[in-house]
Design a protein around this motif. Structure first.
Motif, mmCIF file in Angstrom:
data_model
loop_
_atom_site.group_PDB
_atom_site.id
_atom_site.type_symbol
_atom_site.label_atom_id
_atom_site.label_comp_id
_atom_site.label_asym_id
_atom_site.label_seq_id
_atom_site.Cartn_x
_atom_site.Cartn_y
_atom_site.Cartn_z
ATOM 1 N N ILE A 1 0.848 -1.192 0.000
ATOM 2 C CA ILE A 1 0.000 0.000 0.000
ATOM 3 C C ILE A 1 0.885 1.244 0.000
ATOM 4 O O ILE A 1 1.862 1.313 0.735
ATOM 5 N N ALA A 2 0.501 2.240 -0.825
ATOM 6 C CA ALA A 2 1.321 3.440 -0.899
ATOM 7 C C ALA A 2 1.072 4.329 0.315
ATOM 8 O O ALA A 2 -0.078 4.692 0.586
ATOM 9 N N MET A 3 2.109 4.628 1.078
ATOM 10 C CA MET A 3 1.974 5.584 2.181
ATOM 11 C C MET A 3 3.342 6.109 2.591
ATOM 12 O O MET A 3 4.376 5.600 2.156
ATOM 13 N N THR A 4 3.333 7.132 3.467
ATOM 14 C CA THR A 4 4.597 7.705 3.899
ATOM 15 C C THR A 4 5.275 6.765 4.884
ATOM 16 O O THR A 4 4.603 5.931 5.495
ATOM 17 N N PRO A 5 6.630 6.896 5.036
ATOM 18 C CA PRO A 5 7.325 6.018 5.985
ATOM 19 C C PRO A 5 6.713 6.077 7.380
ATOM 20 O O PRO A 5 6.572 5.045 8.038
ATOM 21 N N TYR A 6 6.314 7.284 7.829
ATOM 22 C CA TYR A 6 5.778 7.366 9.186
ATOM 23 C C TYR A 6 4.439 6.657 9.291
ATOM 24 O O TYR A 6 4.141 5.997 10.273
ATOM 25 N N GLN A 7 3.641 6.760 8.239
ATOM 26 C CA GLN A 7 2.368 6.039 8.223
ATOM 27 C C GLN A 7 2.626 4.534 8.256
ATOM 28 O O GLN A 7 1.894 3.780 8.888
ATOM 29 N N MET A 8 3.687 4.135 7.551
ATOM 30 C CA MET A 8 4.043 2.727 7.544
ATOM 31 C C MET A 8 4.423 2.258 8.951
ATOM 32 O O MET A 8 3.967 1.222 9.417
ATOM 33 N N ILE A 9 5.265 3.079 9.616
ATOM 34 C CA ILE A 9 5.648 2.723 10.993
ATOM 35 C C ILE A 9 4.400 2.601 11.851
ATOM 36 O O ILE A 9 4.200 1.609 12.550
ATOM 37 N N THR A 10 3.528 3.605 11.764
ATOM 38 C CA THR A 10 2.317 3.583 12.590
ATOM 39 C C THR A 10 1.490 2.338 12.314
ATOM 40 O O THR A 10 1.056 1.648 13.233
#
Lengths: 203, 413
Positions: free
Chosen positions: B350-359
């Motif tokens: 899924i496309a998302m920002t690194p921080y969104q990925m961490i979350t």
């Protein structure tokens, strides 16, 4: 004809944590109980079958406990099992390098008047530490069979398996009597089958 | 084997019993002169904080790098990825008839996918995650853990961790279920029985289910988001500490002091190591592989039925505004109930920002434990299990929000 006969006996393996009960259990039954070098590996019990001289019995690997007054949930399992199998033979597993605390638990079990046998395990480690335990003397004093074993290499395991049927209930007052050299209590029970008490072996 | 006649049960007092023990020991035990061995010296050095802490850090670091380089770089990237992406996937995409059929969608997945992670069919992503990523991870993890267990290092680590864990109402021995949990939460739940009070067992079980990622999940994380594993683990460890501290204050009960029996070091017996490794890996193959395949199937069916879309719409406000992650993450969160490793793999596409990925990876970790762990928790008592689930919901909600807030403060969310 070749089917082994089930004796209907249950053997409970009881001892302190980390004395090698599970290792011994695996040796006796060919099972796969998890063995590790830290106290508290066995927190639940495992059942297995021992086939010896054409007879089978059920062996239960009980979680290690320091006493029969449970301190945690694993020890509760141990005490509960002793209550659930009142007719069982108890195989007491002692660590030869730390004999006293093992004996404490052993006496607690012996006091219940159940048939017992002792496996003096870790004799290899005791040898390395220059600790020697006189198994024959212990057998004489306690009045129950004492077998030296090294579960990790399998030494003494066969002999132990053969002796389980000679497990005996011991009398505490007779034990203290023998310790105090009381002559009346000194009369010996022939523990090993075939022994007529000739005295040659010192028993 | 009948009882000897005339043996009546007796009950000695503790003192009488110890006197008898002393008398028997005196008769039977002779202790020779004892010389300290290298093992004893090592044993001392690894429990004293000044030398023990650097050793512990080194051991854990070695553990992690061997895990990563063997399971990740060597087996998965070096062999499995090529096998699955270059040969298995194209072959399956070509050989399976009817790219538009339902069966194709379930078994193979996306006919245009270039990697097994993206395809998301039972025989593509399912098999790849189970055999290609998780199996090598679990195998190497269990090998190293068995060595730690059999050498006698674990109880020493417990002694070192005692001070830290006491702050959150546990004691050093809690490290054992925690480390077992890094392999698989299932045996770890049973291992909490070595803790004394109900309070400690409940706390450990809950924290375990929430904050300790299992070996499968670690393996997938290391493979799909290698750069983000550090922050994710940091958030999980912080969460363990914060919520451990809170639970300790809320839950009534005692935190008794204990004596730890530290065994001497042994050379692990290779026979035992091999046997344990086999038993545990077999357990994984039997339980996890069907779950992964079944999980992919179920998630695909739920997508087809529109259930996941509906749930995503329903929870969108919570996920987007409160946690700050894209609404597509709802699907993986549902899959996480079956297998967390699968969910992480699904997230990576899924496309998302690194921080969104961490979350979202942290959310998956702290979200429901897998089904097998649930069953184990139920065995330890349903009331405790329900309470643990309650705590879990609260933690997911609060901690997810906190992480989002931290991201906003750092200007990355």
């Amino acid at each position: 004809m070749n089917e082994p006969i089930d004796t209907g006996t249950t053997v409970l393996m009881v001892g302190n944590p980390n004395v090698g009960k599970s290792a011994l259990f695996n040796r006796l039954t060919g099972a796969n109980a998890v063995v590790s070098n830290y106290p508290g590996t066995t927190v639940d019990y495992t059942e297995g079958t021992l086939i010896e001289a054409h007879r089978t019995c059920t062996i239960i690997d009980v979680p290690g406990t320091y006493s029969l007054t449970p301190r945690d949930a694993a020890e509760e399992v141990a005490v509960r099992l002793l209550g659930e199998y009142p007719g069982a033979v108890v195989l007491l597993v002692l660590d030869a390098t730390r004999i006293e605390r093992g004996l404490y638990l052993a006496l607690e079990v012996i006091e219940r008047g159940v048939p017992c046998i002792i496996a003096l395990n870790m004799t290899d480690a005791a040898h390395d530490k220059h600790i020697s335990v006189d198994a024959a003397e212990m057998e004489r004093v306690l009045g129950i069979p004492v077998i030296e074993t090294t579960a990790i290499s399998g030494e003494g395991v066969k002999q132990l398996a053969g002796m389980i049927r000679n497990a005996k209930a011991a009398d505490i007052s007779a034990i203290s009597g023998r310790l105090n050299g009381d002559g009346a209590a000194e009369e010996m029970v022939a523990l090993r089958s075939g022994c007529s008490g000739c005295g040659v072996c010192g028993r | 084997m009948q009882r000897l006649r005339g043996v009546r049960p007796v009950k000695l007092t503790t003192n009488e019993r110890w006197d008898l023990v002393d008398a028997i020991a005196e008769r039977t035990v002779t202790v020779g002169t004892y010389r300290q061995t290298i093992g004893d010296i090592l044993g001392e050095l690894t429990v004293k904080p000044a030398t023990g802490i650097p050793v512990a850090v080194a051991v854990l670091y070695a553990f992690w790098s061997i895990f990563g380089s063997f399971a990740g770089t060597l087996v998965t990237d070096g062999f499995m990825v090529r096998l699955f992406d270059d040969h298995w996937l194209p072959w399956l995409q070509a050989a399976w008839p009817g790219p538009d059929s339902l069966l194709y969608y379930l078994a193979v997945g996306d006919p245009l996918a270039e990697t097994c992670f993206e395809a998301f069919g039972m025989l593509t992503s399912g098999l790849f995650v189970a055999i290609g990523v998780v199996l090598p991870a679990v195998l190497i993890f269990y090998l190293m853990m068995t060595l730690l267990e059999d050498s006698g290092y674990l109880p020493r680590l417990a002694v070192l961790m005692d001070t830290v864990l006491h702050r959150i109402g546990l004691h050093g021995y809690a490290i054992i279920p925690a480390i077992l949990g890094l392999g698989c939460n299932v045996p770890a739940v049973t291992a909490t029985r070595i803790l004394e009070t109900r309070k400690q067992r409940f706390m450990m079980m809950t924290l375990l289910a929430i904050f300790i990622p299992c070996g499968a999940q670690l393996g997938v994380m290391r493979d799909v988001i290698p750069d983000l594993v550090g922050p994710v683990m940091l958030y999980l460890i912080c969460g363990f500490g914060i919520f451990g501290f809170v639970l300790d204050r809320i839950i009534p009960g005692e935190n008794p002091e204990i004596l730890i029996d530290v065994p001497p070091y042994h050379w692990p017996a290779w026979e035992n190591v091999a046997r344990k490794l086999w038993t545990r890996t077999k357990g994984f193959l039997k339980e996890a592989v069907p779950f992964v395949l079944f999980g992919v199937l179920l998630v695909n069916l739920l997508y087809l039925a529109g259930v996941i879309g509906a749930l995503a719409d329903l929870f969108e406000p919570l996920f987007v505004t409160w946690f700050g992650v894209p609404k597509e993450t709802v699907g993986p969160l549902i899959a996480a109930f079956l297998r967390k490793d699968l969910a992480v793999a699904q997230l990576s596409t899924i496309a998302m920002t690194p921080y969104q990925m961490i979350t979202s990876v942290v959310l998956i970790s702290i979200y429901f434990p897998c089904v097998a762990t649930f069953v184990m928790m139920l065995r330890e008592g349903w009331k405790q299990m329900l309470a643990a689930v309650g705590v879990l919901f609260a933690v997911v909600f609060v901690y997810g929000g906190l992480i989002h807030a931290a991201g906003i403060l750092m200007g990355v969310a």
